[in-house]
Design a protein around this motif. Structure first.
Motif, PDB file in Angstrom:
ATOM      1  N   THR A  11       0.708  -1.213  -0.028  1.00  0.00           N
ATOM      2  CA  THR A  11      -0.006   0.098  -0.007  1.00  0.00           C
ATOM      3  C   THR A  11       0.844   1.313  -0.123  1.00  0.00           C
ATOM      4  O   THR A  11       0.427   2.178  -0.386  1.00  0.00           O
ATOM      5  CB  THR A  11      -0.949  -0.032   1.126  1.00  0.00           C
ATOM      6  OG1 THR A  11      -0.239  -0.038   2.440  1.00  0.00           O
ATOM      7  CG2 THR A  11      -1.921  -1.125   1.283  1.00  0.00           C
ATOM      8  N   ILE A  12       2.042   1.090   0.297  1.00  0.00           N
ATOM      9  CA  ILE A  12       2.985   2.359   0.444  1.00  0.00           C
ATOM     10  C   ILE A  12       4.232   2.242  -0.411  1.00  0.00           C
ATOM     11  O   ILE A  12       4.894   1.029  -0.627  1.00  0.00           O
ATOM     12  CB  ILE A  12       3.380   2.881   1.789  1.00  0.00           C
ATOM     13  CG1 ILE A  12       3.785   1.703   2.609  1.00  0.00           C
ATOM     14  CG2 ILE A  12       2.023   3.009   2.585  1.00  0.00           C
ATOM     15  CD1 ILE A  12       4.607   2.039   4.121  1.00  0.00           C
ATOM     16  N   ASP A  13       4.766   3.190  -0.698  1.00  0.00           N
ATOM     17  CA  ASP A  13       6.087   3.182  -1.539  1.00  0.00           C
ATOM     18  C   ASP A  13       7.312   2.441  -0.496  1.00  0.00           C
ATOM     19  O   ASP A  13       7.246   2.708   0.516  1.00  0.00           O
ATOM     20  CB  ASP A  13       6.838   4.621  -1.648  1.00  0.00           C
ATOM     21  CG  ASP A  13       6.088   5.394  -2.924  1.00  0.00           C
ATOM     22  OD1 ASP A  13       4.925   4.951  -3.448  1.00  0.00           O
ATOM     23  OD2 ASP A  13       6.457   6.439  -3.113  1.00  0.00           O
ATOM     24  N   GLY A  14       7.968   1.701  -1.305  1.00  0.00           N
ATOM     25  CA  GLY A  14       9.180   0.887  -0.564  1.00  0.00           C
ATOM     26  C   GLY A  14       9.445  -0.139  -1.124  1.00  0.00           C
ATOM     27  O   GLY A  14       8.861  -0.496  -2.444  1.00  0.00           O
ATOM     28  N   ASP A  15      10.429  -0.994  -0.912  1.00  0.00           N
ATOM     29  CA  ASP A  15      10.855  -2.009  -1.385  1.00  0.00           C
ATOM     30  C   ASP A  15      10.482  -3.488  -0.626  1.00  0.00           C
ATOM     31  O   ASP A  15      10.375  -3.330   0.586  1.00  0.00           O
ATOM     32  CB  ASP A  15      12.408  -2.060  -1.199  1.00  0.00           C
ATOM     33  CG  ASP A  15      12.773  -1.208  -2.305  1.00  0.00           C
ATOM     34  OD1 ASP A  15      12.348  -0.857  -3.360  1.00  0.00           O
ATOM     35  OD2 ASP A  15      14.007  -0.742  -2.043  1.00  0.00           O
ATOM     36  N   TYR A  16       9.788  -4.403  -1.299  1.00  0.00           N
ATOM     37  CA  TYR A  16       9.294  -5.599  -0.458  1.00  0.00           C
ATOM     38  C   TYR A  16      10.210  -6.796  -1.156  1.00  0.00           C
ATOM     39  O   TYR A  16       9.979  -7.162  -2.193  1.00  0.00           O
ATOM     40  CB  TYR A  16       7.917  -5.811  -0.947  1.00  0.00           C
ATOM     41  CG  TYR A  16       7.168  -4.769  -0.341  1.00  0.00           C
ATOM     42  CD1 TYR A  16       6.645  -4.445   0.916  1.00  0.00           C
ATOM     43  CD2 TYR A  16       6.927  -3.301  -1.140  1.00  0.00           C
ATOM     44  CE1 TYR A  16       5.949  -3.423   1.350  1.00  0.00           C
ATOM     45  CE2 TYR A  16       6.128  -2.256  -0.804  1.00  0.00           C
ATOM     46  CZ  TYR A  16       5.824  -2.210   0.733  1.00  0.00           C
ATOM     47  OH  TYR A  16       4.941  -1.446   1.020  1.00  0.00           O
ATOM     48  N   GLU A  17      10.957  -7.653  -0.331  1.00  0.00           N
ATOM     49  CA  GLU A  17      11.784  -8.726  -0.949  1.00  0.00           C
ATOM     50  C   GLU A  17      10.786 -10.014  -0.597  1.00  0.00           C
ATOM     51  O   GLU A  17      10.298 -10.184   0.267  1.00  0.00           O
ATOM     52  CB  GLU A  17      13.070  -8.830  -0.130  1.00  0.00           C
ATOM     53  CG  GLU A  17      14.050  -7.518  -0.482  1.00  0.00           C
ATOM     54  CD  GLU A  17      15.468  -7.905   0.204  1.00  0.00           C
ATOM     55  OE1 GLU A  17      15.387  -8.759   1.007  1.00  0.00           O
ATOM     56  OE2 GLU A  17      16.119  -7.416  -0.254  1.00  0.00           O
ATOM     57  N   ILE A  18      10.915 -10.694  -1.781  1.00  0.00           N
ATOM     58  CA  ILE A  18      10.269 -12.101  -1.497  1.00  0.00           C
ATOM     59  C   ILE A  18      11.097 -13.247  -2.074  1.00  0.00           C
ATOM     60  O   ILE A  18      11.759 -13.090  -2.922  1.00  0.00           O
ATOM     61  CB  ILE A  18       8.934 -12.008  -2.705  1.00  0.00           C
ATOM     62  CG1 ILE A  18       8.135 -10.946  -2.399  1.00  0.00           C
ATOM     63  CG2 ILE A  18       8.077 -13.306  -2.749  1.00  0.00           C
ATOM     64  CD1 ILE A  18       7.052 -10.564  -3.297  1.00  0.00           C
ATOM     65  N   ASN A  19      11.068 -14.361  -1.171  1.00  0.00           N
ATOM     66  CA  ASN A  19      12.071 -15.540  -1.608  1.00  0.00           C
ATOM     67  C   ASN A  19      11.247 -16.231  -2.657  1.00  0.00           C
ATOM     68  O   ASN A  19       9.920 -16.302  -2.745  1.00  0.00           O
ATOM     69  CB  ASN A  19      11.803 -16.186  -0.266  1.00  0.00           C
ATOM     70  CG  ASN A  19      12.670 -15.680   0.726  1.00  0.00           C
ATOM     71  OD1 ASN A  19      13.898 -14.995   0.521  1.00  0.00           O
ATOM     72  ND2 ASN A  19      12.545 -16.005   2.112  1.00  0.00           N
ATOM     73  N   ALA A  49      26.061  -9.370  -6.206  1.00  0.00           N
ATOM     74  CA  ALA A  49      25.447  -8.923  -4.755  1.00  0.00           C
ATOM     75  C   ALA A  49      24.632  -7.608  -5.026  1.00  0.00           C
ATOM     76  O   ALA A  49      24.556  -6.881  -4.125  1.00  0.00           O
ATOM     77  CB  ALA A  49      26.419  -8.815  -3.823  1.00  0.00           C
ATOM     78  N   THR A  50      23.998  -7.581  -6.197  1.00  0.00           N
ATOM     79  CA  THR A  50      22.932  -6.282  -6.306  1.00  0.00           C
ATOM     80  C   THR A  50      21.825  -6.765  -6.828  1.00  0.00           C
ATOM     81  O   THR A  50      21.558  -7.713  -7.510  1.00  0.00           O
ATOM     82  CB  THR A  50      23.506  -5.278  -7.235  1.00  0.00           C
ATOM     83  OG1 THR A  50      24.080  -5.880  -8.445  1.00  0.00           O
ATOM     84  CG2 THR A  50      25.142  -4.787  -6.379  1.00  0.00           C
ATOM     85  N   TYR A  51      20.835  -6.144  -6.899  1.00  0.00           N
ATOM     86  CA  TYR A  51      19.540  -6.155  -7.661  1.00  0.00           C
ATOM     87  C   TYR A  51      19.625  -5.791  -9.081  1.00  0.00           C
ATOM     88  O   TYR A  51      20.089  -4.491  -9.166  1.00  0.00           O
ATOM     89  CB  TYR A  51      18.521  -5.651  -6.785  1.00  0.00           C
ATOM     90  CG  TYR A  51      17.928  -6.561  -5.550  1.00  0.00           C
ATOM     91  CD1 TYR A  51      17.118  -7.398  -5.614  1.00  0.00           C
ATOM     92  CD2 TYR A  51      18.663  -6.371  -4.456  1.00  0.00           C
ATOM     93  CE1 TYR A  51      16.676  -8.431  -4.635  1.00  0.00           C
ATOM     94  CE2 TYR A  51      18.408  -7.412  -3.280  1.00  0.00           C
ATOM     95  CZ  TYR A  51      17.477  -8.117  -3.410  1.00  0.00           C
ATOM     96  OH  TYR A  51      17.005  -8.877  -2.307  1.00  0.00           O
ATOM     97  N   ALA A  69      12.581 -17.673 -11.967  1.00  0.00           N
ATOM     98  CA  ALA A  69      13.434 -17.213 -10.937  1.00  0.00           C
ATOM     99  C   ALA A  69      14.820 -17.213 -11.156  1.00  0.00           C
ATOM    100  O   ALA A  69      15.299 -18.270 -11.149  1.00  0.00           O
ATOM    101  CB  ALA A  69      13.018 -17.537  -9.585  1.00  0.00           C
ATOM    102  N   PRO A  70      15.498 -16.168 -11.400  1.00  0.00           N
ATOM    103  CA  PRO A  70      17.054 -16.131 -11.685  1.00  0.00           C
ATOM    104  C   PRO A  70      17.729 -16.324 -10.322  1.00  0.00           C
ATOM    105  O   PRO A  70      19.021 -16.660 -10.254  1.00  0.00           O
ATOM    106  CB  PRO A  70      17.214 -14.898 -12.384  1.00  0.00           C
ATOM    107  CG  PRO A  70      16.253 -13.896 -11.885  1.00  0.00           C
ATOM    108  CD  PRO A  70      15.144 -14.964 -11.510  1.00  0.00           C
ATOM    109  N   SER A  71      17.157 -16.123  -9.482  1.00  0.00           N
ATOM    110  CA  SER A  71      17.892 -16.288  -7.990  1.00  0.00           C
ATOM    111  C   SER A  71      16.835 -16.547  -6.919  1.00  0.00           C
ATOM    112  O   SER A  71      15.574 -16.632  -7.053  1.00  0.00           O
ATOM    113  CB  SER A  71      18.633 -14.950  -7.629  1.00  0.00           C
ATOM    114  OG  SER A  71      17.784 -13.890  -7.313  1.00  0.00           O
ATOM    115  N   SER A  72      17.259 -16.675  -5.507  1.00  0.00           N
ATOM    116  CA  SER A  72      16.396 -16.953  -4.304  1.00  0.00           C
ATOM    117  C   SER A  72      15.634 -15.862  -3.982  1.00  0.00           C
ATOM    118  O   SER A  72      14.567 -15.858  -3.113  1.00  0.00           O
ATOM    119  CB  SER A  72      17.167 -17.537  -3.233  1.00  0.00           C
ATOM    120  OG  SER A  72      18.076 -16.495  -2.676  1.00  0.00           O
ATOM    121  N   THR A  73      15.875 -14.610  -4.502  1.00  0.00           N
ATOM    122  CA  THR A  73      15.137 -13.384  -3.983  1.00  0.00           C
ATOM    123  C   THR A  73      14.812 -12.500  -5.110  1.00  0.00           C
ATOM    124  O   THR A  73      15.505 -12.039  -5.829  1.00  0.00           O
ATOM    125  CB  THR A  73      16.033 -12.453  -3.074  1.00  0.00           C
ATOM    126  OG1 THR A  73      16.397 -13.433  -1.847  1.00  0.00           O
ATOM    127  CG2 THR A  73      15.211 -11.556  -2.311  1.00  0.00           C
TER     128      THR A  73
END
Length: 96
Positions: A11-19, A49-51, A69-73
């Motif tokens: 609902t709000i601006d930000g980063d959300y990491e998903i496995n 080691a970056t997104y 999925a290219p990686s785990s996150t």
């Protein structure tokens, strides 16, 4: 940045990491009230080691996309949220 376990709402601006499961196909569903928001998906790059960006990984309206999925996150970044932004996120692994 927040760890996020779908299904759920952003609902709000930000980063959300998903496995995710590397090398496996997933279905990402984004549905809700966008109110001018943009959701962008990036994937963790083990080598640097970056997104890094994902081709076709930016949405401004309800979407369903399949990806390997290219990686785990992966990271979903929401920007330009409005007062009524409420986007439901579902991510499932597609089992062959």
């Amino acid at each position: 940045m927040a760890n996020f376990i779908p299904p759920g709402l952003i609902t709000i601006d930000g980063d959300y990491e998903i496995n995710t499961r590397p090398g496996r196909e997933h279905l990402l569903t984004l549905k809700g009230t966008w109110d001018s928001a943009t959701v962008t998906m990036t994937a963790y790059n083990d080598a640097t080691a970056t997104y890094t960006s994902v081709d076709g990984g930016s949405w401004t309206a309800d979407s369903e996309t399949r990806f390997v999925a290219p990686s785990s996150t992966i990271r979903l970044a929401i920007t330009n949220d409005g007062a009524s932004t409420s986007i439901g996120v579902t991510l499932i692994q597609i089992v062959p």
